[in-house]
Design an enzyme around this catalytic site. Structure first.
Site, short mmCIF file in Angstrom:
data_model
loop_
_atom_site.label_atom_id
_atom_site.label_comp_id
_atom_site.label_asym_id
_atom_site.label_seq_id
_atom_site.Cartn_x
_atom_site.Cartn_y
_atom_site.Cartn_z
N TYR A 48 -17.43 -9.12 -66.01
CA TYR A 48 -18.03 -10.55 -66.43
C TYR A 48 -19.32 -10.84 -65.94
CZ TYR A 48 -12.85 -11.45 -67.58
OH TYR A 48 -11.63 -11.32 -68.02
N SER A 147 -3.66 -4.99 -66.88
CA SER A 147 -4.29 -6.07 -68.19
C SER A 147 -4.41 -5.33 -69.34
CB SER A 147 -5.59 -6.66 -67.70
OG SER A 147 -6.04 -7.43 -68.64
N GLN A 169 -1.88 -9.41 -67.22
CA GLN A 169 -2.79 -10.01 -67.92
C GLN A 169 -2.68 -9.65 -69.38
OE1 GLN A 169 -7.21 -11.85 -67.78
NE2 GLN A 169 -5.80 -11.59 -65.76
#
Length: 288
Positions: A48, A147, A169
């Site tokens: 990110y 995830s 996730q």
């Protein structure tokens, strides 16, 4: 329920996937609002950063120095395993190096929850498990999760792990309901794994009405919201949080007002009849 803490997770989590490292003031404002609303789980990843690898983690590390109270008592989760040009790397060496880099950027000695971001089908699960166990044994990760894994991939990785996978996730919303039917949520309940839902508002599809499915689902959510005098975002997040696996939606809004609406979504408050009505609207057909 995440096993590494006796404290129940907040109704929502706050995510940093939309942040660059330059957005310090915006991030601090939103973190203050999140903490005031009772949010105690922040989610990020090494990838990110709006075009800068590690940018969001660096931002959080800088905020930790500047305003440590904003992160005091917060569970901080990050992810690794997405490698530019590969695209995935969950080898033992890569994951351990990635975790070390995340620790430096975040300015912490231990990551509260460390995820493998995406399944690397080129890595044997035993190798991935080796890295995760080493991170836990060394104290660099307090807990580990996955995830975007398929059910079989969770099972395979777990077979080689000493440390339990405490969280999964995955993408889950009133439009993206695959986890209800592909076994992911059932597996989480079976194993006692916490569930964190990314894109719980379907990446804006609930609001833009760009396709028939989003229009049907929005209409059902609006009817539910109107009856109760609540915002449609609250209704959408309540749908997610009301599944018996008790998913925690991860929201990434940069609007304080929108965050307040999201935080008002009570986990497990939607009645059975209403929940099924929204699900059937999303599917476009009645369940058998």
């Amino acid at each position: 329920m995440i096993s590494h803490s006796t404290k129940a997770p907040s109704r929502i989590a706050y995510g940093f996937w939309r942040y660059s490292r330059a957005e310090t003031e915006t991030a601090m404002r939103m973190m203050e609002a999140a903490r005031a609303a009772g949010v105690d789980h922040f989610d990020t990843a090494d990838v990110y950063g709006v075009g800068e690898f590690g940018g969001a983690e660096t931002l959080l590390g800088e905020i930790r120095k500047r305003a440590p109270s904003l992160l005091s008592g917060v569970r901080l989760a990050t992810k690794a395993g997405v490698e530019s040009g590969t695209p995935y790397n969950a080898s033992a060496d890569y994951l351990e190096r990635a975790a070390e880099a995340s620790l430096r950027r975040l300015g912490v000695d231990a990551i509260d929850l460390f995820y493998v971001h995406r399944p690397d089908i080129f890595a044997h699960p035993a190798e991935t498990a080796k890295a995760l166990d080493r991170l836990v044994a060394s104290g660099k990760a307090k807990a580990v999760g996955v995830s975007n894994y398929a059910v079989a991939q969770v099972t395979a990785l777990s077979a080689f792990l000493k440390s339990p996978l405490v969280a999964h996730q995955l993408e889950f919303s009133a439009i993206q309901v695959d986890p209800i039917f592909n076994g992911a949520l059932d597996q989480a309940m079976e194993r006692g794994m916490g569930v964190f839902a990314w894109s719980p508002l379907a990446g804006g599809r609930l609001f833009d009405g760009a396709d028939e499915r989003s229009r049907r689902t929005r209409a059902a959510l609006e009817a539910y919201a109107k009856e109760r005098g609540i915002d449609i975002s609250t209704a959408a997040l309540s749908f997610v949080g009301s599944h018996p696996s008790r998913p925690v939606p991860i929201v990434g809004t940069k609007s304080v007002e929108r965050l307040k609406f999201c935080a008002a979504a009570g986990a497990g408050t939607m009645e059975r009849r209403d929940w099924y009505a929204i699900l059937q609207a999303s599917l476009g057909e009645k369940l058998p």
